[in-house]
Scaffold this motif. Structure first.
Motif, PDB file in Angstrom:
ATOM      1  N   GLY A  41       0.771  -1.229   0.000  1.00 25.16           N
ATOM      2  CA  GLY A  41       0.000   0.000   0.000  1.00 25.16           C
ATOM      3  C   GLY A  41       0.805   1.283   0.000  1.00 25.16           C
ATOM      4  O   GLY A  41       0.227   2.369  -0.102  1.00 25.16           O
ATOM      5  N   TYR A  42       2.144   1.219   0.093  1.00 28.34           N
ATOM      6  CA  TYR A  42       2.981   2.411   0.143  1.00 28.34           C
ATOM      7  C   TYR A  42       3.987   2.398  -1.006  1.00 28.34           C
ATOM      8  O   TYR A  42       4.500   1.353  -1.393  1.00 28.34           O
ATOM      9  CB  TYR A  42       3.723   2.499   1.475  1.00 28.34           C
ATOM     10  N   GLY A  43       4.312   3.602  -1.514  1.00 27.82           N
ATOM     11  CA  GLY A  43       5.147   3.715  -2.687  1.00 27.82           C
ATOM     12  C   GLY A  43       6.597   3.351  -2.446  1.00 27.82           C
ATOM     13  O   GLY A  43       7.133   3.503  -1.351  1.00 27.82           O
ATOM     14  N   ARG A  44       7.236   2.875  -3.531  1.00 29.63           N
ATOM     15  CA  ARG A  44       8.671   2.612  -3.525  1.00 29.63           C
ATOM     16  C   ARG A  44       9.403   3.470  -4.562  1.00 29.63           C
ATOM     17  O   ARG A  44      10.632   3.400  -4.667  1.00 29.63           O
ATOM     18  CB  ARG A  44       8.933   1.134  -3.804  1.00 29.63           C
ATOM     19  N   ALA A  45       8.642   4.254  -5.327  1.00 22.70           N
ATOM     20  CA  ALA A  45       9.202   5.157  -6.323  1.00 22.70           C
ATOM     21  C   ALA A  45       8.288   6.381  -6.388  1.00 22.70           C
ATOM     22  O   ALA A  45       7.310   6.482  -5.637  1.00 22.70           O
ATOM     23  CB  ALA A  45       9.284   4.464  -7.689  1.00 22.70           C
ATOM     24  N   VAL A  46       8.602   7.323  -7.273  1.00 21.20           N
ATOM     25  CA  VAL A  46       7.723   8.469  -7.498  1.00 21.20           C
ATOM     26  C   VAL A  46       7.430   8.569  -8.987  1.00 21.20           C
ATOM     27  O   VAL A  46       8.211   8.099  -9.831  1.00 21.20           O
ATOM     28  CB  VAL A  46       8.326   9.790  -6.973  1.00 21.20           C
ATOM     29  N   ALA A  47       6.295   9.173  -9.308  1.00 19.65           N
ATOM     30  CA  ALA A  47       5.889   9.331 -10.701  1.00 19.65           C
ATOM     31  C   ALA A  47       5.337  10.733 -10.911  1.00 19.65           C
ATOM     32  O   ALA A  47       4.831  11.370  -9.985  1.00 19.65           O
ATOM     33  CB  ALA A  47       4.833   8.292 -11.079  1.00 19.65           C
ATOM     34  N   ARG A  48       5.423  11.174 -12.148  1.00 14.36           N
ATOM     35  CA  ARG A  48       4.938  12.497 -12.562  1.00 14.36           C
ATOM     36  C   ARG A  48       3.883  12.265 -13.638  1.00 14.36           C
ATOM     37  O   ARG A  48       4.194  11.768 -14.728  1.00 14.36           O
ATOM     38  CB  ARG A  48       6.122  13.300 -13.109  1.00 14.36           C
ATOM     39  N   VAL A  49       2.625  12.597 -13.331  1.00 13.46           N
ATOM     40  CA  VAL A  49       1.517  12.299 -14.238  1.00 13.46           C
ATOM     41  C   VAL A  49       0.688  13.553 -14.472  1.00 13.46           C
ATOM     42  O   VAL A  49       0.648  14.460 -13.642  1.00 13.46           O
ATOM     43  CB  VAL A  49       0.620  11.170 -13.674  1.00 13.46           C
ATOM     44  N   ARG A  50       0.023  13.586 -15.604  1.00 16.64           N
ATOM     45  CA  ARG A  50      -0.813  14.737 -15.952  1.00 16.64           C
ATOM     46  C   ARG A  50      -2.183  14.589 -15.310  1.00 16.64           C
ATOM     47  O   ARG A  50      -2.804  13.533 -15.391  1.00 16.64           O
ATOM     48  CB  ARG A  50      -0.956  14.835 -17.474  1.00 16.64           C
ATOM     49  N   PHE A  51      -2.662  15.661 -14.669  1.00 14.42           N
ATOM     50  CA  PHE A  51      -4.018  15.638 -14.127  1.00 14.42           C
ATOM     51  C   PHE A  51      -5.005  15.762 -15.282  1.00 14.42           C
ATOM     52  O   PHE A  51      -4.924  16.679 -16.099  1.00 14.42           O
ATOM     53  CB  PHE A  51      -4.241  16.787 -13.136  1.00 14.42           C
ATOM     54  N   ALA A  52      -5.952  14.828 -15.352  1.00 16.51           N
ATOM     55  CA  ALA A  52      -6.985  14.829 -16.382  1.00 16.51           C
ATOM     56  C   ALA A  52      -8.314  14.523 -15.708  1.00 16.51           C
ATOM     57  O   ALA A  52      -8.541  13.395 -15.248  1.00 16.51           O
ATOM     58  CB  ALA A  52      -6.680  13.814 -17.477  1.00 16.51           C
ATOM     59  N   ASP A  53      -9.183  15.499 -15.635  1.00 16.18           N
ATOM     60  CA  ASP A  53     -10.442  15.375 -14.909  1.00 16.18           C
ATOM     61  C   ASP A  53     -11.296  14.226 -15.454  1.00 16.18           C
ATOM     62  O   ASP A  53     -11.412  14.029 -16.670  1.00 16.18           O
ATOM     63  CB  ASP A  53     -11.208  16.698 -15.019  1.00 16.18           C
ATOM     64  N   GLY A  54     -11.902  13.459 -14.528  1.00 17.59           N
ATOM     65  CA  GLY A  54     -12.845  12.424 -14.901  1.00 17.59           C
ATOM     66  C   GLY A  54     -12.236  11.180 -15.477  1.00 17.59           C
ATOM     67  O   GLY A  54     -12.920  10.408 -16.162  1.00 17.59           O
ATOM     68  N   THR A  55     -10.953  10.937 -15.205  1.00 18.70           N
ATOM     69  CA  THR A  55     -10.281   9.779 -15.799  1.00 18.70           C
ATOM     70  C   THR A  55      -9.675   8.900 -14.717  1.00 18.70           C
ATOM     71  O   THR A  55      -9.571   9.277 -13.550  1.00 18.70           O
ATOM     72  CB  THR A  55      -9.172  10.211 -16.773  1.00 18.70           C
ATOM     73  N   VAL A  56      -9.255   7.720 -15.146  1.00 20.13           N
ATOM     74  CA  VAL A  56      -8.555   6.766 -14.295  1.00 20.13           C
ATOM     75  C   VAL A  56      -7.227   6.439 -14.956  1.00 20.13           C
ATOM     76  O   VAL A  56      -7.160   6.201 -16.165  1.00 20.13           O
ATOM     77  CB  VAL A  56      -9.376   5.473 -14.116  1.00 20.13           C
TER      78      VAL A  56
END
Length: 351
Positions: free
Chosen positions: A161-176
């Motif tokens: 349940g806890y991260g082992r890395a980091v990611a950079r993602v684009r916020f896109a409303d209403g998506t998964v």
């Protein structure tokens, strides 16, 4: 610049019982205002953590609903658009277009790290939401506005349940967005063997703060954003063992100027427990000098002691129009938890 996760396999989100997004109520104070909660004739002595005065809080939002029923985990600011982002764990009610027959399993969602990110206006109105499936716990987060795009820095590649890395993602409303989407770039930035890895962004310095745990010890590294997106993980600063956290419950971190700001504490307990209401709570904001790792102030947060449930969750620095250190409390109501938001202004000599 490396291409951030674009979410090429994001699916349209269907939420059972979807209602129109509603404004989260305010307590009469505008988020970008400078109103104070104390009587100007009885100003308390400064209580400094780093460069901020923790003795004089401003209530920015009264308890305000997020998109899901769970409580907030962390928050961050888009100072270009004056928006606020909050992340929470998904507990249930989520149905995806391609697996409508899959039953909701709240325990699995927590274990696998399914997150909901809500975008708010500066006044607390909900403007949108996005789901990040299989990313982590949301211990901290960052927002990086770039032109017309808002990029989120979040933990990723979770284990238990806890991260082992980091990611950079684009916020896109209403998506998964799924954590195993090929478009998501995972940065294994923490020291080898580290767990509970989580990011925060300092847009004033174009820096990325990465917190982690090795055994029972928590540490931080600080990086230039441009270096990380180019897969150069050489830190500018490293704090191998941060002070203050040995006997406290970690609830988030932020980076601004020469200091890392840490939030710790627990919800109220029973009268005979470790954190009864009449104690004033055990919520603290502490600061650590990012250059040396030395303590730079630890102060209790005593605002709104009368809240029935008051768990500290999330700390971030809002830059515009003036720097303010902000923190949240998770507050229980009859049907959900909500976010109450507070701010601490920089200390000014003579005040």
């Amino acid at each position: 610049m490396a291409h951030p996760g674009s979410g090429s396999s994001r699916r349209t989100l269907l939420i059972a019982g979807t209602a129109a997004l509603a404004a989260g109520g305010l307590g009469g104070l505008a988020l970008w205002g400078d109103a104070r909660t104390e009587d100007s004739k009885n100003v308390p002595a400064p209580a400094l953590a780093g460069g901020f005065d923790i003795a004089r809080p401003t209530r920015l939002w009264r308890p305000t609903a997020l998109s899901d029923t769970t409580g907030p985990q962390s928050l961050a600011f888009d100072d270009v658009r004056q928006d606020v982002y909050a992340v929470q764990l998904v507990q249930g009610g989520l149905t995806l277009a391609d697996d409508e027959d899959e039953p909701v399993d709240a325990d699995r969602r927590k274990r696998d790290g399914d997150l909901c990110v809500t975008r708010f206006s500066r006044s607390g109105e909900r403007l949108g939401r996005m789901y990040l499936r299989g990313f982590g716990h949301g211990l901290s987060m960052g927002v990086e506005p770039r032109g017309d795009t808002v990029l989120l820095w979040v933990e990723s590649r979770p284990k238990s349940g806890y991260g082992r890395a980091v990611a950079r993602v684009r916020f896109a409303d209403g998506t998964v967005l799924d954590g195993d989407d090929p478009a998501v770039r995972h940065h294994p930035i923490a020291p080898e063997g580290a767990t509970r890895v989580h990011p925060a962004v300092d847009m004033a310095g174009d820096r990325l703060l990465v917190g982690y745990r090795q055994g029972a010890v928590r540490g931080y590294t600080v990086h230039r954003l441009r270096d990380v997106v180019a897969d150069d993980y050489t830190p500018v600063h490293r704090i191998a063992r941060t002070p203050y956290l040995e006997d406290e419950t970690f609830q988030g971190c932020a980076l601004y100027g020469d200091h890392v700001y840490q939030l710790t504490g627990n919800p109220y307990s029973r009268a005979d427990g470790r954190n009864p209401r009449d104690s004033g709570g055990n919520t603290f904001v502490s600061a650590v000098d990012v250059r040396t790792g030395a303590p730079a102030g630890r102060q209790p947060v005593t605002v709104d002691r009368e809240l029935r449930y008051r768990e500290p969750e999330g700390v971030a620095v809002r830059l515009a129009p003036d720097p303010v250190l902000c923190m949240g409390f998770s507050v229980k109501t009859a049907d959900r938890r909500k976010l109450a938001l507070y701010g601490f202004a920089p200390h000014t000599a003579g005040h």
